[in-house]
Motif scaffolding. Structure first.
Motif, PDB file in Angstrom:
ATOM      1  N   SER A 261     -18.387  49.720  53.115  1.00 27.94           N
ATOM      2  CA  SER A 261     -17.626  50.354  54.187  1.00 27.94           C
ATOM      3  C   SER A 261     -17.711  49.531  55.468  1.00 27.94           C
ATOM      4  O   SER A 261     -16.700  49.281  56.133  1.00 27.94           O
ATOM      5  N   ARG A 262     -18.903  49.085  55.822  1.00 29.18           N
ATOM      6  CA  ARG A 262     -19.059  48.278  57.045  1.00 29.18           C
ATOM      7  C   ARG A 262     -18.261  46.981  56.945  1.00 29.18           C
ATOM      8  O   ARG A 262     -17.603  46.557  57.909  1.00 29.18           O
ATOM      9  N   ALA A 263     -18.305  46.346  55.773  1.00 30.08           N
ATOM     10  CA  ALA A 263     -17.552  45.101  55.589  1.00 30.08           C
ATOM     11  C   ALA A 263     -16.051  45.356  55.693  1.00 30.08           C
ATOM     12  O   ALA A 263     -15.309  44.556  56.284  1.00 30.08           O
ATOM     13  N   PHE A 264     -15.596  46.470  55.136  1.00 28.39           N
ATOM     14  CA  PHE A 264     -14.170  46.799  55.187  1.00 28.39           C
ATOM     15  C   PHE A 264     -13.700  46.973  56.627  1.00 28.39           C
ATOM     16  O   PHE A 264     -12.663  46.429  57.032  1.00 28.39           O
ATOM     17  N   TRP A 265     -14.470  47.710  57.424  1.00 27.03           N
ATOM     18  CA  TRP A 265     -14.021  47.991  58.791  1.00 27.03           C
ATOM     19  C   TRP A 265     -14.184  46.785  59.708  1.00 27.03           C
ATOM     20  O   TRP A 265     -13.453  46.652  60.698  1.00 27.03           O
ATOM     21  N   THR A 266     -15.088  45.872  59.384  1.00 25.80           N
ATOM     22  CA  THR A 266     -15.133  44.599  60.106  1.00 25.80           C
ATOM     23  C   THR A 266     -13.861  43.802  59.821  1.00 25.80           C
ATOM     24  O   THR A 266     -13.276  43.180  60.724  1.00 25.80           O
ATOM     25  N   HIS A 267     -13.422  43.827  58.572  1.00 27.49           N
ATOM     26  CA  HIS A 267     -12.178  43.176  58.147  1.00 27.49           C
ATOM     27  C   HIS A 267     -10.984  43.736  58.923  1.00 27.49           C
ATOM     28  O   HIS A 267     -10.130  42.987  59.414  1.00 27.49           O
ATOM     29  N   ILE A 268     -10.939  45.046  59.076  1.00 28.77           N
ATOM     30  CA  ILE A 268      -9.861  45.692  59.830  1.00 28.77           C
ATOM     31  C   ILE A 268     -10.012  45.411  61.322  1.00 28.77           C
ATOM     32  O   ILE A 268      -9.038  45.081  62.014  1.00 28.77           O
ATOM     33  N   ARG A 269     -11.229  45.528  61.829  1.00 33.72           N
ATOM     34  CA  ARG A 269     -11.494  45.303  63.261  1.00 33.72           C
ATOM     35  C   ARG A 269     -10.966  43.956  63.730  1.00 33.72           C
ATOM     36  O   ARG A 269     -10.370  43.835  64.806  1.00 33.72           O
ATOM     37  N   ASP A 270     -11.172  42.932  62.913  1.00 35.83           N
ATOM     38  CA  ASP A 270     -10.812  41.566  63.299  1.00 35.83           C
ATOM     39  C   ASP A 270      -9.413  41.168  62.844  1.00 35.83           C
ATOM     40  O   ASP A 270      -9.042  39.991  62.930  1.00 35.83           O
ATOM     41  N   ALA A 271      -8.625  42.159  62.380  1.00 37.58           N
ATOM     42  CA  ALA A 271      -7.229  41.938  61.963  1.00 37.58           C
ATOM     43  C   ALA A 271      -7.108  40.866  60.888  1.00 37.58           C
ATOM     44  O   ALA A 271      -6.099  40.152  60.810  1.00 37.58           O
ATOM     45  N   GLU A 272      -8.099  40.763  60.035  1.00 33.95           N
ATOM     46  CA  GLU A 272      -8.080  39.745  58.989  1.00 33.95           C
ATOM     47  C   GLU A 272      -6.972  39.940  57.947  1.00 33.95           C
ATOM     48  O   GLU A 272      -6.510  38.952  57.360  1.00 33.95           O
ATOM     49  N   PRO A 273      -6.480  41.168  57.699  1.00 35.59           N
ATOM     50  CA  PRO A 273      -5.390  41.306  56.721  1.00 35.59           C
ATOM     51  C   PRO A 273      -4.118  40.547  57.090  1.00 35.59           C
ATOM     52  O   PRO A 273      -3.282  40.305  56.217  1.00 35.59           O
ATOM     53  N   ILE A 274      -3.948  40.178  58.363  1.00 30.09           N
ATOM     54  CA  ILE A 274      -2.725  39.461  58.737  1.00 30.09           C
ATOM     55  C   ILE A 274      -2.996  38.008  59.116  1.00 30.09           C
ATOM     56  O   ILE A 274      -2.105  37.321  59.625  1.00 30.09           O
ATOM     57  N   ALA A 275      -4.200  37.517  58.886  1.00 25.68           N
ATOM     58  CA  ALA A 275      -4.510  36.129  59.230  1.00 25.68           C
ATOM     59  C   ALA A 275      -3.615  35.181  58.435  1.00 25.68           C
ATOM     60  O   ALA A 275      -3.319  35.426  57.265  1.00 25.68           O
ATOM     61  N   GLY A 276      -3.164  34.105  59.060  1.00 31.10           N
ATOM     62  CA  GLY A 276      -2.293  33.137  58.403  1.00 31.10           C
ATOM     63  C   GLY A 276      -1.308  32.546  59.394  1.00 31.10           C
ATOM     64  O   GLY A 276      -1.349  32.834  60.593  1.00 31.10           O
ATOM     65  N   GLU A 277      -0.398  31.717  58.898  1.00 33.42           N
ATOM     66  CA  GLU A 277       0.570  31.035  59.756  1.00 33.42           C
ATOM     67  C   GLU A 277       1.649  31.995  60.248  1.00 33.42           C
ATOM     68  O   GLU A 277       2.080  32.884  59.519  1.00 33.42           O
ATOM     69  N   GLY A 278       2.116  31.768  61.475  1.00 32.34           N
ATOM     70  CA  GLY A 278       3.187  32.576  62.034  1.00 32.34           C
ATOM     71  C   GLY A 278       2.800  33.138  63.387  1.00 32.34           C
ATOM     72  O   GLY A 278       1.756  32.805  63.950  1.00 32.34           O
ATOM     73  N   VAL A 279       3.669  33.992  63.936  1.00 23.80           N
ATOM     74  CA  VAL A 279       3.379  34.650  65.208  1.00 23.80           C
ATOM     75  C   VAL A 279       2.786  36.025  64.928  1.00 23.80           C
ATOM     76  O   VAL A 279       3.086  36.646  63.904  1.00 23.80           O
ATOM     77  N   ILE A 280       1.943  36.489  65.839  1.00 23.94           N
ATOM     78  CA  ILE A 280       1.232  37.749  65.624  1.00 23.94           C
ATOM     79  C   ILE A 280       1.482  38.688  66.796  1.00 23.94           C
ATOM     80  O   ILE A 280       1.391  38.290  67.963  1.00 23.94           O
ATOM     81  N   TRP A 281       1.803  39.918  66.452  1.00 23.25           N
ATOM     82  CA  TRP A 281       2.057  40.972  67.434  1.00 23.25           C
ATOM     83  C   TRP A 281       1.124  42.151  67.190  1.00 23.25           C
ATOM     84  O   TRP A 281       0.739  42.438  66.054  1.00 23.25           O
ATOM     85  N   ARG A 282       0.841  42.841  68.281  1.00 31.10           N
ATOM     86  CA  ARG A 282       0.059  44.083  68.253  1.00 31.10           C
ATOM     87  C   ARG A 282       0.926  45.165  68.893  1.00 31.10           C
ATOM     88  O   ARG A 282       1.285  45.073  70.068  1.00 31.10           O
TER      89      ARG A 282
END
Length: 391
Positions: A261-282
């Motif tokens: 659970s802690r690892a999952f929410w660190t992944h979400i916290r740091d926006a890692e699901p969208i890491a990669g090339e391109g422009v990023i919006w919040r």
């Protein structure tokens, strides 16, 4: 040119010298967030990296004071030893902006109001800032707040400086509220519902009595995630009750134990699901509009390469193909129609100089923003142009 003041008095002297020369200053700690905001010249950098050290920590009083250049990792380690934490869960931008992980300073965290998935329950970084010391763009040393939460009249200066990107004052010392860590945590996953139904389940859970502390939906995994924290017996009971409460949504259920659970929410916290090339919006908007925003964006011919939802749909992170305007025209038209704010987190410097990085403000709010800026920094010496082109 890099200026490296040793203490607060040196910071004040450097800003007064810049005023005399009308030479704008960029403020940084370790530079991990230098690519956030509008692109500026950064010809003169005021580095606060030497202003380090925890000057007060009282675990029983749940309060900590540290100089602005203190590495965040040192504060986290100190709190860990007392089973305490910064409950607002500051984001690490390395996955999106590059650079080393765990490279942030506490001053930088507060300057950009970096907050994570638990914000929906615990509040943002600004809500945990009890007080600060700083040097304004006038070269004046200012102290605000103290070591306890209290109501005050006039400006709540802590709320103003948090998230101001250094445009109002160079923070030199911060006093923060800290909180005990939960005894344990689990994450309930609801899979196979699809985005619209999964987000509806998160919204229903957010109005439940089961004290869910975080709500995210990952389209790539087709999983709605709900974090439960607290004493083990409480977490187990609330998890089982929550599963029954959401039973009508169907789908498959599974549970992430504490470490996963802690690892999952660190992944979400740091926006890692969208890491990669391109422009990023919040994108920040009402949770009921998160799904509609993404669908309208697809309809406008700007489908995300990757995206996910936090805060039960109230925060949408997007990665899109590079474009001349970073898709700002399409994104902001939809956000304006639905209500909310769109912030360009990552694009090349030329795009960030040309496109409004932060959402355009209504005229009344823009006028107030300008008056606040002029009160702190009338010559626009600090971070000139980083928030708004006009200052």
């Amino acid at each position: 040119m890099r200026l490296t003041p040793r203490d607060e008095a040196d910071v004040a002297e450097a800003i007064r010298a810049a005023l005399a020369q009308d030479a704008p200053l960029s403020i940084e700690g370790h530079g991990s967030k230098a690519a956030l905001g509008r692109a500026t010249q950064r010809e003169r950098i005021l580095s606060l990296a030497a202003l380090t050290g925890v000057t007060l920590y009282e675990p029983q009083e749940l309060v900590l004071t540290a100089r602005a250049g203190t590495p965040l990792r040192e504060i986290v380690a100190l709190l860990d030893a007392q089973n305490q934490q910064l409950a607002f869960e500051p984001m690490d931008h390395a996955a999106l902006l590059g650079g080393a992980r765990d490279h942030a300073t506490i001053g930088g965290v507060i300057a950009v109001n970096a907050s994570g998935p638990r914000r929906i329950k615990a509040g943002a970084a600004r809500d945990h800032l009890l007080g600060f010391r700083s040097v304004t763009g006038r070269g004046e040393i200012v102290k605000s707040g103290g070591r306890v939460m209290k109501n005050v009249t006039g400006y709540d200066l802590s709320k103003l400086v948090a998230g101001s990107y250094g445009t109002l004052a160079a923070l030199t010392e911060l006093t923060l509220k800290v909180l005990p860590k939960a005894e344990t945590e689990e994450t309930l996953l609801l899979s196979g519902l699809g985005a619209e139904k999964g987000l509806a389940a998160l919204r229903k859970a957010s109005g439940s009595p089961y004290e869910v502390s975080s709500f995210a939906y990952d389209p790539q995994a087709d999983a709605a995630a709900l974090r439960l924290e607290g004493p083990e017996i409480s977490v187990t009971t609330r998890r089982d009750d929550l599963m029954r409460f959401l039973g009508d949504f169907g789908g498959a259920t599974s549970v992430l134990a504490a470490d996963e659970s802690r690892a999952f929410w660190t992944h979400i916290r740091d926006a890692e699901p969208i890491a990669g090339e391109g422009v990023i919006w919040r994108i920040s908007l009402a949770p009921t509009n998160g799904f509609a925003f993404v669908e309208r964006l697809r309809g406008a011919g700007a489908p995300p390469i990757a995206h996910f939802y936090d805060w039960a749909g109230g925060l949408v992170w997007l990665r899109l193909e590079t474009a001349a305007d970073a898709h700002a025209t399409a994104i902001r038209a939809i956000v304006d129609a639905l209500g909310g704010h769109a912030t360009l987190i990552r694009a090349d410097a030329a795009t960030r100089a040309r496109v409004d990085v932060f959402h355009p403000q209504p005229s009344a709010l823009a006028s107030l923003t300008r008056r606040v800026k002029e009160a702190f920094d009338p010559r626009f010496i600090l971070e000139r142009g980083r928030l708004r082109a006009e200052f």
